[in-house]
Design a protein around this motif. Structure first.
Motif, PDB file in Angstrom:
ATOM      1  N   HIS A  10      72.147  26.114  53.822  1.00 30.97           N
ATOM      2  CA  HIS A  10      72.147  25.369  52.680  1.00 30.97           C
ATOM      3  C   HIS A  10      70.108  25.128  52.285  1.00 30.97           C
ATOM      4  CE1 HIS A  10      76.016  23.983  52.653  1.00 30.97           C
ATOM      5  NE2 HIS A  10      75.891  23.936  54.028  1.00 30.97           N
ATOM      6  N   VAL A  11      69.953  24.712  51.240  1.00 35.32           N
ATOM      7  CA  VAL A  11      68.261  24.710  51.124  1.00 35.32           C
ATOM      8  C   VAL A  11      67.829  23.886  49.520  1.00 35.32           C
ATOM      9  CG1 VAL A  11      66.153  25.662  49.994  1.00 35.32           C
ATOM     10  CG2 VAL A  11      67.740  27.486  50.732  1.00 35.32           C
ATOM     11  N   GLY A  12      67.329  22.476  50.888  1.00 40.50           N
ATOM     12  CA  GLY A  12      66.673  21.851  49.492  1.00 40.50           C
ATOM     13  C   GLY A  12      66.681  20.244  50.439  1.00 40.50           C
ATOM     14  N   GLY A  13      66.718  19.958  49.877  1.00 40.08           N
ATOM     15  CA  GLY A  13      66.851  17.341  50.779  1.00 40.08           C
ATOM     16  C   GLY A  13      64.821  17.645  50.981  1.00 40.08           C
ATOM     17  N   PRO A  14      64.747  17.664  51.668  1.00 41.86           N
ATOM     18  CA  PRO A  14      63.080  16.968  52.146  1.00 41.86           C
ATOM     19  C   PRO A  14      61.991  17.921  51.503  1.00 41.86           C
ATOM     20  CG  PRO A  14      64.356  16.574  54.279  1.00 41.86           C
ATOM     21  CD  PRO A  14      65.047  17.449  53.313  1.00 41.86           C
ATOM     22  N   HIS A  15      62.451  18.995  50.895  1.00 37.66           N
ATOM     23  CA  HIS A  15      61.667  19.205  50.855  1.00 37.66           C
ATOM     24  C   HIS A  15      62.343  20.711  49.671  1.00 37.66           C
ATOM     25  CE1 HIS A  15      58.123  17.544  52.516  1.00 37.66           C
ATOM     26  NE2 HIS A  15      58.726  17.095  53.930  1.00 37.66           N
ATOM     27  N   ALA A  16      62.166  20.850  48.392  1.00 39.10           N
ATOM     28  CA  ALA A  16      63.010  22.097  48.316  1.00 39.10           C
ATOM     29  C   ALA A  16      62.495  23.319  48.606  1.00 39.10           C
ATOM     30  CB  ALA A  16      61.868  22.397  46.552  1.00 39.10           C
ATOM     31  N   ASP A  17      61.564  23.585  50.027  1.00 45.64           N
ATOM     32  CA  ASP A  17      61.924  24.863  50.683  1.00 45.64           C
ATOM     33  C   ASP A  17      62.311  25.006  51.996  1.00 45.64           C
ATOM     34  OD1 ASP A  17      59.704  23.516  51.959  1.00 45.64           O
ATOM     35  OD2 ASP A  17      58.603  25.982  52.218  1.00 45.64           O
ATOM     36  N   THR A  18      63.635  23.275  52.381  1.00 44.21           N
ATOM     37  CA  THR A  18      63.745  22.775  53.411  1.00 44.21           C
ATOM     38  C   THR A  18      65.301  23.817  54.048  1.00 44.21           C
ATOM     39  OG1 THR A  18      63.248  20.554  53.078  1.00 44.21           O
ATOM     40  CG2 THR A  18      65.014  21.097  54.823  1.00 44.21           C
ATOM     41  N   LEU A  19      65.157  24.129  54.484  1.00 44.60           N
ATOM     42  CA  LEU A  19      66.587  25.108  54.986  1.00 44.60           C
ATOM     43  C   LEU A  19      67.116  24.644  56.392  1.00 44.60           C
ATOM     44  CD1 LEU A  19      68.431  27.903  55.105  1.00 44.60           C
ATOM     45  CD2 LEU A  19      66.606  28.979  56.558  1.00 44.60           C
ATOM     46  N   ARG A  20      68.664  24.391  56.111  1.00 47.01           N
ATOM     47  CA  ARG A  20      69.695  23.907  57.380  1.00 47.01           C
ATOM     48  C   ARG A  20      70.056  25.135  57.779  1.00 47.01           C
ATOM     49  NH1 ARG A  20      72.731  19.859  55.260  1.00 47.01           N
ATOM     50  NH2 ARG A  20      71.633  20.806  53.212  1.00 47.01           N
ATOM     51  N   LEU A  21      69.986  25.260  58.917  1.00 47.45           N
ATOM     52  CA  LEU A  21      71.450  26.382  59.075  1.00 47.45           C
ATOM     53  C   LEU A  21      71.966  25.607  60.231  1.00 47.45           C
ATOM     54  CD1 LEU A  21      69.569  29.375  60.366  1.00 47.45           C
ATOM     55  CD2 LEU A  21      71.124  28.863  58.258  1.00 47.45           C
ATOM     56  N   GLY A  22      73.877  26.038  60.124  1.00 44.17           N
ATOM     57  CA  GLY A  22      74.736  24.848  61.071  1.00 44.17           C
ATOM     58  C   GLY A  22      75.660  25.844  61.550  1.00 44.17           C
ATOM     59  N   ILE A  23      76.152  26.069  62.297  1.00 49.77           N
ATOM     60  CA  ILE A  23      77.707  26.603  62.688  1.00 49.77           C
ATOM     61  C   ILE A  23      78.104  26.053  63.606  1.00 49.77           C
ATOM     62  CG2 ILE A  23      76.082  28.555  64.738  1.00 49.77           C
ATOM     63  CD1 ILE A  23      77.725  30.574  63.782  1.00 49.77           C
ATOM     64  N   GLU A  24      79.020  25.900  63.632  1.00 47.89           N
ATOM     65  CA  GLU A  24      80.453  26.054  65.350  1.00 47.89           C
ATOM     66  C   GLU A  24      81.133  26.716  66.129  1.00 47.89           C
ATOM     67  OE1 GLU A  24      83.536  23.141  63.458  1.00 47.89           O
ATOM     68  OE2 GLU A  24      81.414  21.323  62.908  1.00 47.89           O
ATOM     69  N   LEU A  25      80.717  27.191  67.409  1.00 48.15           N
ATOM     70  CA  LEU A  25      81.057  27.639  68.243  1.00 48.15           C
ATOM     71  C   LEU A  25      81.778  27.277  69.245  1.00 48.15           C
ATOM     72  CD1 LEU A  25      77.906  29.759  68.384  1.00 48.15           C
ATOM     73  CD2 LEU A  25      80.098  30.351  67.011  1.00 48.15           C
ATOM     74  N   PRO A  26      83.013  26.574  69.302  1.00 49.04           N
ATOM     75  CA  PRO A  26      84.050  25.762  70.087  1.00 49.04           C
ATOM     76  C   PRO A  26      83.125  26.505  72.046  1.00 49.04           C
ATOM     77  CG  PRO A  26      85.848  26.404  68.079  1.00 49.04           C
ATOM     78  CD  PRO A  26      83.917  26.770  68.545  1.00 49.04           C
ATOM     79  N   ASN A  27      83.642  25.463  72.882  1.00 51.06           N
ATOM     80  CA  ASN A  27      83.304  26.039  73.748  1.00 51.06           C
ATOM     81  C   ASN A  27      81.787  26.553  73.977  1.00 51.06           C
ATOM     82  OD1 ASN A  27      85.694  24.807  74.396  1.00 51.06           O
ATOM     83  ND2 ASN A  27      86.483  26.537  73.925  1.00 51.06           N
ATOM     84  N   ILE A  28      81.153  26.870  73.018  1.00 49.61           N
ATOM     85  CA  ILE A  28      79.858  27.756  73.461  1.00 49.61           C
ATOM     86  C   ILE A  28      78.502  26.552  73.832  1.00 49.61           C
ATOM     87  CG2 ILE A  28      78.268  29.413  71.876  1.00 49.61           C
ATOM     88  CD1 ILE A  28      80.402  30.300  73.431  1.00 49.61           C
ATOM     89  N   THR A  29      78.450  25.475  74.226  1.00 46.90           N
ATOM     90  CA  THR A  29      77.754  25.161  75.134  1.00 46.90           C
ATOM     91  C   THR A  29      76.300  25.077  75.123  1.00 46.90           C
ATOM     92  OG1 THR A  29      78.402  23.520  76.619  1.00 46.90           O
ATOM     93  CG2 THR A  29      79.752  23.631  74.681  1.00 46.90           C
ATOM     94  N   SER A  30      75.461  23.923  75.692  1.00 46.12           N
ATOM     95  CA  SER A  30      74.128  24.850  75.717  1.00 46.12           C
ATOM     96  C   SER A  30      73.843  24.236  77.553  1.00 46.12           C
ATOM     97  CB  SER A  30      72.309  23.528  75.479  1.00 46.12           C
ATOM     98  OG  SER A  30      72.959  22.445  75.217  1.00 46.12           O
ATOM     99  N   ASP A  31      75.006  23.284  77.945  1.00 48.20           N
ATOM    100  CA  ASP A  31      74.585  23.460  79.490  1.00 48.20           C
ATOM    101  C   ASP A  31      75.153  23.877  80.002  1.00 48.20           C
ATOM    102  OD1 ASP A  31      77.669  22.806  77.945  1.00 48.20           O
ATOM    103  OD2 ASP A  31      77.913  20.900  79.644  1.00 48.20           O
ATOM    104  N   LYS A  32      76.133  25.296  79.341  1.00 47.50           N
ATOM    105  CA  LYS A  32      76.885  26.526  80.103  1.00 47.50           C
ATOM    106  C   LYS A  32      75.345  27.414  79.887  1.00 47.50           C
ATOM    107  CE  LYS A  32      81.639  25.260  78.896  1.00 47.50           C
ATOM    108  NZ  LYS A  32      82.741  25.960  78.008  1.00 47.50           N
ATOM    109  N   GLY A  33      74.149  27.355  79.287  1.00 43.54           N
ATOM    110  CA  GLY A  33      73.093  28.012  79.883  1.00 43.54           C
ATOM    111  C   GLY A  33      72.676  29.503  78.647  1.00 43.54           C
TER     112      GLY A  33
END
Length: 156
Positions: A10-33
């Motif tokens: 998604h592009v836009g938001g606080p600034h016109a060139d703000t990029l937001r990326l998001g994804i859901e990856l079940p069971n892929i967590t930072s605490d698992k490295g």
């Protein structure tokens, strides 16, 4: 239910060139490295060997379905090539575990635009929604419909 405003690009938001990326990856967590990166490049730079894609790291948000996200300004990512300029951008994800590449690249399953190959895409500035002017159109009866050609492999 997945909130489509929190996944994909998604592009836009606080600034016109703000990029937001998001994804859901079940069971892929930072605490698992695990670490997740998005490699982003302007469409006009994709075949220039002197311009590498910009790698941004997504942060793990710790929600139930394993949401990862990034937010930043295109103009602040890198001043090489067309980065930060208007146009189409290509991106794909890269997954690491304990610093080792686990998956070289994969497309965004929540992308609303596809690029060439296994790239997902987004436009800056975002394209405006098409204004339909065919309110009087009626879908023909099923027996009257004709499908001339259907390219199944185009449904990315």
């Amino acid at each position: 239910m997945i909130d489509l405003g929190l996944v994909g690009a998604h592009v836009g938001g606080p600034h016109a060139d703000t990029l937001r990326l998001g994804i859901e990856l079940p069971n892929i967590t930072s605490d698992k490295g695990y670490q997740l990166f998005a490699d982003i490049i302007h469409l006009q730079d994709q075949f220039n060997p002197d311009i590498a894609a910009v790698a941004v790291e997504l942060g793990f948000q710790g929600v139930t379905r394993g949401r990862w996200s990034f937010e930043g300004r295109l103009s602040e990512l890198q001043a090489v090539g067309h980065m930060g300029q208007t146009g189409r951008y290509l991106y794909r994800y890269r997954l690491l575990r304990h610093g080792q590449v686990l998956v070289d690249y994969f497309a965004d399953p929540f992308a609303t635009t596809s690029g060439p190959g296994t790239n997902s895409a987004f436009d800056y500035p975002p394209m405006t929604a098409f204004q339909w002017h065919d309110a009087a159109f009626k879908v023909p009866a099923l027996d009257d419909l004709i499908i001339y050609e259907l390219m199944v492999d185009d449904f990315a």
